[in-house]
Motif scaffolding. Structure first.
Motif, short mmCIF file in Angstrom:
data_model
loop_
_atom_site.label_atom_id
_atom_site.label_comp_id
_atom_site.label_asym_id
_atom_site.label_seq_id
_atom_site.Cartn_x
_atom_site.Cartn_y
_atom_site.Cartn_z
N PHE A 1 -13.62 -6.47 8.64
CA PHE A 1 -12.95 -6.84 7.39
C PHE A 1 -12.98 -8.36 7.19
O PHE A 1 -13.39 -8.85 6.13
CB PHE A 1 -11.51 -6.33 7.41
N PHE A 2 -12.56 -9.10 8.19
CA PHE A 2 -12.45 -10.55 8.03
C PHE A 2 -13.81 -11.24 8.05
O PHE A 2 -13.97 -12.32 7.47
CB PHE A 2 -11.50 -11.13 9.08
N SER B 1 -12.12 -19.51 13.31
CA SER B 1 -11.30 -19.52 12.09
C SER B 1 -10.41 -18.29 12.02
O SER B 1 -9.22 -18.39 11.68
CB SER B 1 -12.22 -19.57 10.86
N TRP B 2 -10.95 -17.13 12.31
CA TRP B 2 -10.20 -15.87 12.23
C TRP B 2 -9.05 -15.84 13.23
O TRP B 2 -7.91 -15.51 12.88
CB TRP B 2 -11.17 -14.70 12.47
N LEU B 3 -9.32 -16.20 14.47
CA LEU B 3 -8.27 -16.16 15.50
C LEU B 3 -7.19 -17.19 15.22
O LEU B 3 -6.00 -16.94 15.43
CB LEU B 3 -8.89 -16.39 16.87
N ARG B 4 -7.58 -18.37 14.72
CA ARG B 4 -6.57 -19.35 14.35
C ARG B 4 -5.75 -18.86 13.16
O ARG B 4 -4.53 -19.04 13.11
CB ARG B 4 -7.25 -20.68 13.99
N ALA B 5 -6.42 -18.27 12.19
CA ALA B 5 -5.75 -17.85 10.96
C ALA B 5 -4.74 -16.74 11.18
O ALA B 5 -3.65 -16.76 10.61
CB ALA B 5 -6.79 -17.39 9.94
N LYS B 6 -5.08 -15.79 12.05
CA LYS B 6 -4.27 -14.57 12.14
C LYS B 6 -3.44 -14.42 13.41
O LYS B 6 -2.49 -13.64 13.44
CB LYS B 6 -5.18 -13.34 12.01
N TYR B 7 -3.78 -15.17 14.47
CA TYR B 7 -3.13 -14.89 15.75
C TYR B 7 -2.55 -16.10 16.47
O TYR B 7 -1.62 -15.95 17.27
CB TYR B 7 -4.13 -14.18 16.69
N ALA B 8 -3.09 -17.28 16.27
CA ALA B 8 -2.58 -18.46 16.99
C ALA B 8 -1.14 -18.74 16.58
O ALA B 8 -0.76 -18.57 15.42
CB ALA B 8 -3.46 -19.67 16.68
N LEU C 1 -8.25 -17.94 5.35
CA LEU C 1 -8.13 -16.58 5.89
C LEU C 1 -6.69 -16.18 6.18
O LEU C 1 -6.38 -14.98 6.27
CB LEU C 1 -8.94 -16.45 7.18
N ALA C 2 -5.79 -17.17 6.32
CA ALA C 2 -4.44 -16.89 6.82
C ALA C 2 -3.68 -15.87 5.97
O ALA C 2 -3.03 -14.97 6.49
CB ALA C 2 -3.66 -18.19 6.92
N ALA C 3 -3.74 -16.04 4.65
CA ALA C 3 -2.93 -15.19 3.77
C ALA C 3 -3.54 -13.81 3.53
O ALA C 3 -2.87 -12.90 3.04
CB ALA C 3 -2.72 -15.88 2.43
#
Length: 615
Positions: free
Chosen positions: A327-328, A269-276, A367-369
């Motif tokens: 943090f995330f 979820s984190w990697l998709r939200a912030k970096y993909a 998580l994206a925003a």
């Protein structure tokens, strides 16, 4: 121990080979079926992705024999005196049985059917028994196989409850793209090309030893552990490596308190939200991109995409774990705690957990925003906004009898992740309001909405939100939890205002199907405590009406007494302008008026003003 008893065999078999006309018992120590929605979601997503790598709508069915195989995992059997007992793998086998039952029901209306009966049950002397032979489950599986529905009873155990809920998860999650022409191809592939490694022992002792070895020793490294190894190798000093290692252990241990594989879901979820950055197009046969690769091998994706994560020097790797990950992970934990426990300020996370879409789509959106510099107040506002969007989107779809399977909305939601990434609270609100304005569905569908076997969960959700909303606005202390779960009290059930007796309405109906269709409309439904509705459910409306004044405010509002000496409710009615009225009789016209009232209450609940008034 004899030579036969000491023998151990291991071989790969197709699902058809494993299940066709076979009979398995399940060992007592793993009798319960415990899989949750996230497990079914992952299973269906993996199967869909693997199948679509080869499927082409121009193919003939015999070409499926050349499609890639998919390895589903091992199962351990004890074969003693010719009777096979499942020592390890019943979660997988039970889930496959439920999926096969669903597929069998789905293909009933198809011109080309695949015979799945032998994979689901076997018959001897006219007696049908399921291939996973557990007597406590039979009544539930019988109902699901025969008509695709089972009503959970008080006496049902955890397994029956989970089997029923997972079946309806499959109903919601199964991809629309596989329901038409592709369905027989998918069934062929699933039964013939998906393989299990079956490890068979001929003594209980050997079977338990294998089980313990697989679960306690010699386990392969998880993707999280492989990611840790890679990141640690890039940190410059041993002191930093020791520190990161200690931090990692502490944080992973903490997130495992949510569930055992929560770290896997977090990293996806984190990697998709912030970096993909890239997404596979929706067309069949398209290559996997960032979002899909993170879902299958995120540790490899990080290694191959340092530039997208801006991991350029040893300190970047250190901060990636020591600052960003910590943090995330805390935000991720907050999300799941608010889904579990109703929390003011994050209430839409709770609502969306009970009527929303798959966590693999929802979690990256949430998580994206979120930004590293956001304080707790800002984080909560963003999470509640996105959760409100998820809930509203799902309600719009449900109100219009629309499926929201993962595949049908995946491309849209992954693109929305990119739009929301690192936006302010106001920007998030504006983006989400516009998205809801632009979609085809809206709450007008509530004017036609009725209850059927597959949407009872949604109807109860809707009635629970409506009932708790008008009570909250009228100064009562009840909330959604009261009506949807009611912990510590009698559960609430859906009550038909009209009794199931057409003769009471022979002045308006001559056809049974027309009466039944009208009786199942939303405007004929309220919530009453279990037992109350059974006690007078068969009575005429005029006889029921005095009882309603003792119940929740939505039920009370049918009775004229509700409009006397009830200042808080009357103030709410006057201020909202909602068309509440008492009904001394309940004819078709009354039911339609009531349906319109429910629709207008829903418009107040899910007003898009919510997204524009958050500062």
């Amino acid at each position: 121990m004899s030579k036969v008893a000491s023998k151990i065999e291991a071989k790969d078999y197709s699902i058809s080979d494993v299940l066709s006309n076979k009979k398995y018992t399940i060992d007592y120590f793993q009798r319960e079926f415990k899989w949750q929605q996230r497990h079914i979601e992952q299973l269906i997503a993996d199967l869909e992705t693997s199948f679509n790598l080869n499927y082409d709508e121009t193919h003939e069915r015999q070409e499926v024999a050349n499609y890639n195989s998919y390895y589903l995992g091992p199962i351990v059997l004890s074969n003693k005196d010719g009777k096979k007992s499942v020592i390890d793998g019943q979660q997988r086998l039970t889930s496959l049985t439920i999926l096969l039952i669903y597929l069998n029901n789905l293909q009933k209306e198809q011109p080309h059917k695949v015979n799945l009966d032998a994979l689901i049950y076997s018959e001897t002397y006219g007696q049908k028994s399921f291939n996973l032979d557990v007597p406590e489950r039979k009544h539930c599986l019988d109902a699901l196989y025969s008509n695709g529905n089972y009503e959970i009873k008080d006496k049902d155990d955890e397994t029956v409850k989970n089997i029923t809920e997972r079946y309806f998860d499959i109903v919601e999650l199964f991809p629309d793209e596989l329901k038409g022409k592709a369905l027989p191809f998918f069934i062929d592939w699933l039964t013939q090309n998906v393989v299990l490694v079956v490890i068979t022992a001929y003594s209980d002792d050997n079977a338990y030893t294998i089980f313990e070895t697989m679960n306690d020793r010699g386990l392969n490294l998880t993707p999280s552990e492989m990611l840790k190894g890679y990141l640690l190798s890039k940190v410059r000093t041993s002191e930093q490596r020791d520190q990161i290692n200690a931090v990692w252990k502490k944080e992973i241990k903490g997130i495992h308190e949510l569930w055992n594989e929560a770290d896997i879901s977090f990293f996806q979820s984190w990697l998709r939200a912030k970096y993909a950055l890239t997404i596979r197009p929706g067309k069949i046969g398209a290559a996997n991109e960032d979002f899909e690769k993170i879902g299958t091998r995120f540790h490899t994706w990080v290694k191959d995409n340092n530039d997208k994560i801006t991991l350029q020097n040893p300190n970047d790797f250190y901060e990636f774990v020591n600052t960003n990950m910590i943090f995330f992970m805390k935000v991720f934990t907050k999300i799941y705690q608010a889904r579990e426990y109703f929390t003011i300020g994050l209430e839409h996370l709770y609502y969306a957990q009970h009527w929303g879409f798959a966590s693999s789509l929802a979690d990256p959106l949430l998580l994206a925003a979120i930004g590293l510099n956001d304080n707790e107040e800002t984080i909560d506002k963003k999470l509640n906004l996105v959760a409100r969007f998820i809930e509203t989107f799902a309600v719009y779809r449900g109100a219009n009898y629309r499926n929201f399977s993962q595949s049908s909305i995946r491309y849209t939601m992954y693109n929305l992740v990119l739009e929301l990434r690192d936006k302010s609270v106001q920007e998030v609100g504006n983006i989400l309001a516009q998205k809801l304005q632009d979609i085809e569905e809206n709450l007008n569908g509530l004017l036609r909405l009725g209850m059927h076997m597959q949407n009872k969960h949604f109807i109860k959700f809707l009635l629970s939100r409506i009932t708790s909303h008008i009570e909250l606005k009228s100064g009562k202390s009840t909330n959604f939890v009261t009506y949807f779960h009611n912990p510590g009290g009698k559960p609430f059930e859906i009550e038909h205002i009209w009794a199931d007796k057409m003769q009471y309405h022979d002045d308006e109906f001559t056809q049974v199907h027309e009466f039944n269709e009208m009786r199942n409309r939303l405007g004929d439904l309220i919530l009453l405590p279990r037992g109350t509705n059974q006690s007078f459910g068969a009575d005429r409306y005029e006889k029921k009406l005095p009882h309603y004044i003792k119940e929740n405010l939505l039920a009370q509002s049918l009775n004229t007494v509700c409009y006397e000496r009830n200042p808080n409710f009357l103030n709410y009615v006057n201020q909202s302008g909602l068309p509440f009225k008492a009904h001394d009789q309940y004819k078709k016209e009354d039911l339609n008026e009531r349906q319109n009232l429910y629709k207008q209450i829903s418009e107040e609940i899910w007003s898009l003003d919510f997204f524009r008034t958050i500062d």
